[in-house]
Design an enzyme around this catalytic site. Structure first.
Site, short mmCIF file in Angstrom:
data_model
loop_
_atom_site.label_atom_id
_atom_site.label_comp_id
_atom_site.label_asym_id
_atom_site.label_seq_id
_atom_site.Cartn_x
_atom_site.Cartn_y
_atom_site.Cartn_z
N THR A 80 0.81 -1.22 0.00
CA THR A 80 0.00 0.00 0.00
C THR A 80 0.84 1.27 0.00
O THR A 80 0.49 2.26 -0.64
CB THR A 80 -0.90 0.00 1.26
OG1 THR A 80 -1.69 -1.19 1.23
CG2 THR A 80 -1.81 1.20 1.30
N ASP A 111 1.20 -6.76 5.29
CA ASP A 111 0.68 -8.10 5.59
C ASP A 111 1.76 -9.11 5.97
O ASP A 111 1.58 -9.90 6.89
CB ASP A 111 -0.14 -8.63 4.40
CG ASP A 111 -1.48 -7.91 4.28
OD1 ASP A 111 -1.90 -7.27 5.27
OD2 ASP A 111 -2.10 -7.98 3.20
N THR A 151 4.66 -20.26 21.33
CA THR A 151 3.34 -20.01 21.92
C THR A 151 2.41 -19.22 20.98
O THR A 151 2.87 -18.37 20.21
CB THR A 151 3.45 -19.28 23.27
OG1 THR A 151 2.13 -18.99 23.74
CG2 THR A 151 4.24 -17.98 23.18
N CYS A 185 0.38 -17.18 22.18
CA CYS A 185 0.18 -15.88 22.85
C CYS A 185 1.07 -14.82 22.21
O CYS A 185 2.15 -15.12 21.73
CB CYS A 185 0.53 -15.99 24.33
SG CYS A 185 -0.58 -17.08 25.21
N1 ASP Z 1 -2.00 -6.16 1.13
C1 ASP Z 1 -1.08 -5.08 1.36
C2 ASP Z 1 0.31 -5.67 1.39
O1 ASP Z 1 0.68 -6.28 2.35
C3 ASP Z 1 -1.41 -4.37 2.60
C4 ASP Z 1 -0.47 -3.28 3.02
O2 ASP Z 1 0.48 -2.93 2.35
O3 ASP Z 1 -0.69 -2.73 4.09
O4 ASP Z 1 1.03 -5.55 0.44
#
Ligand code: ASP
Length: 336
Positions: A12, A89, A271, A273
């Site tokens: 993004t 991501d 874990t 967590c």
């Molecule tokens: N789907 C995008 C990516 O990981 C989300 C982002 O950039 O925040 O490339």
């Protein structure tokens, strides 16, 4: 003046809206200072590198990590620091992988991204890029680490996890404090930063992807788990256990894990967590795992566990050494 190489992989952060179609498309990285004018005021020289095929980081692959390491290796002596623009991501996976694949790192490599595209009115990308570059070029502290910069905080890369898909505070480091905070000033916590290495930088490009992640849950079934663990070629299993490393004590489960380990497959306990550590033997439910040869990942994140296993299996032959290194703190990824 310090020289910083900004490497764009996709995500993004590098997107701007096409004025005609309205759809998101990558901006021209060479124009970065036009898109983010305050960069012109920074006291450093910024150069850029863009991959031929930029990707949404959901399409990230180990081969891309090797290419990224190759770009850094090639430019290593010409720059004082690197900023990698990356989708959020899988940023923690890539960041963790880089931390293992580059040994004796003596300069900052800072990954950053954003939740909103760079030309969105309230974008977080602008602040993230500016601060990441400013930190990479700083003259106050040495940062011989791979880091993630996001929402005003600098983290050790292999301690991070993406925890939020909505708010700007997208990354979390539950087991290690931030290395710096950005407010009116940038406050560095130099005592938390890794020591400057003695040896020369060494880049590793081999990775082994014969690793699976198994998340323990109350409805886990023998046949599904068996199908996964009996797969030809499998070399390691990351067992995402409950709490401080606990798993069911049922005979079928323990027998299957034991059988897997007896075949020479590594089973690594991490874990589920987001903070805290595996303490094998703390409960009877982890004692059994310890007795059959499951290795403790201590407080490692799943992302770092995957990267560490892929790196070790890809570069070392000796299984006993790999087992030893898995429980050793190599790049600040575990607290021991
Ligand atoms: N789907 C995008 C990516 O990981 C989300 C982002 O950039 O925040 O490339």
């Amino acid at each position: 003046m310090k020289k910083i190489l900004v490497i764009y992989t996709g995500g993004t952060i590098g997107m701007v809206k096409d004025s005609v179609t309205g759809s998101l498309m990558p901006f021209d990285l060479e124009q970065i200072s036009e898109v983010v004018p305050p960069l012109k005021k920074l006291d450093c020289n910024i150069s850029t590198f863009k991959f031929e095929h930029i990707i949404d980081s959901s399409n990230m692959k180990p081969e891309f990590w090797s290419q990224l390491v190759g770009v850094i290796e090639k430019n290593y002596n010409d720059y004082d620091g690197f900023v990698v623009l990356h989708g959020t991501d899988t940023m923690s996976y890539t960041a963790s992988a880089l931390s293992f694949m580059i040994e004796n790192l003596s300069k900052p490599i800072i990954l950053t991204g954003s939740q909103l595209p760079l030309d969105a009115i309230r974008t977080d990308g602008r602040e993230n890029i500016i601060s990441a570059i400013e930190i990479a070029a700083n003259n106050e502290v040495e940062l011989p680490e791979v880091c993630v910069f996001f929402d005003n905080k600098l983290f050790r890369a292999n301690r991070t996890t993406k925890i939020n898909a909505e708010y700007f505070e997208a990354f979390y480091s539950g087991n290690y404090p931030s290395l710096a905070k950005v407010g009116i000033n940038i406050t560095y916590k130099s005592h938390l930063v890794l020591a400057m290495p003695q040896g020369r930088m060494k880049a590793y490009k081999n990775l082994c992807d014969d690793v699976v992640i198994v998340k323990i849950h109350p409805a886990l079934k023998l046949q599904y788990l068996e199908a996964m663990l009996d797969t030809e070629g499998l070399q390691a299993v990351i067992l995402e256990t409950y709490g401080s490393g606990n798993a069911p004590t049922e005979k079928w489960f323990i027998d299957l894990i034991k059988h897997t380990i007896n075949k020479g497959i590594i089973v690594y306990n991490v874990t589920q967590c987001k903070a805290g550590s595996v303490v094998m033997g703390h409960y009877q439910t982890s004692q059994q795992l310890m007795d059959i040869g499951v290795l403790s990942g201590y407080d490692i994140t799943t992302e770092a566990a995957l990267a560490k296993l892929m790196f070790l299996l890809g570069n070392y032959e000796d299984k006993a050494l790999i087992r030893e290194l898995l429980t050793t703190n190599l790049r600040g990824e575990i607290t021991k």
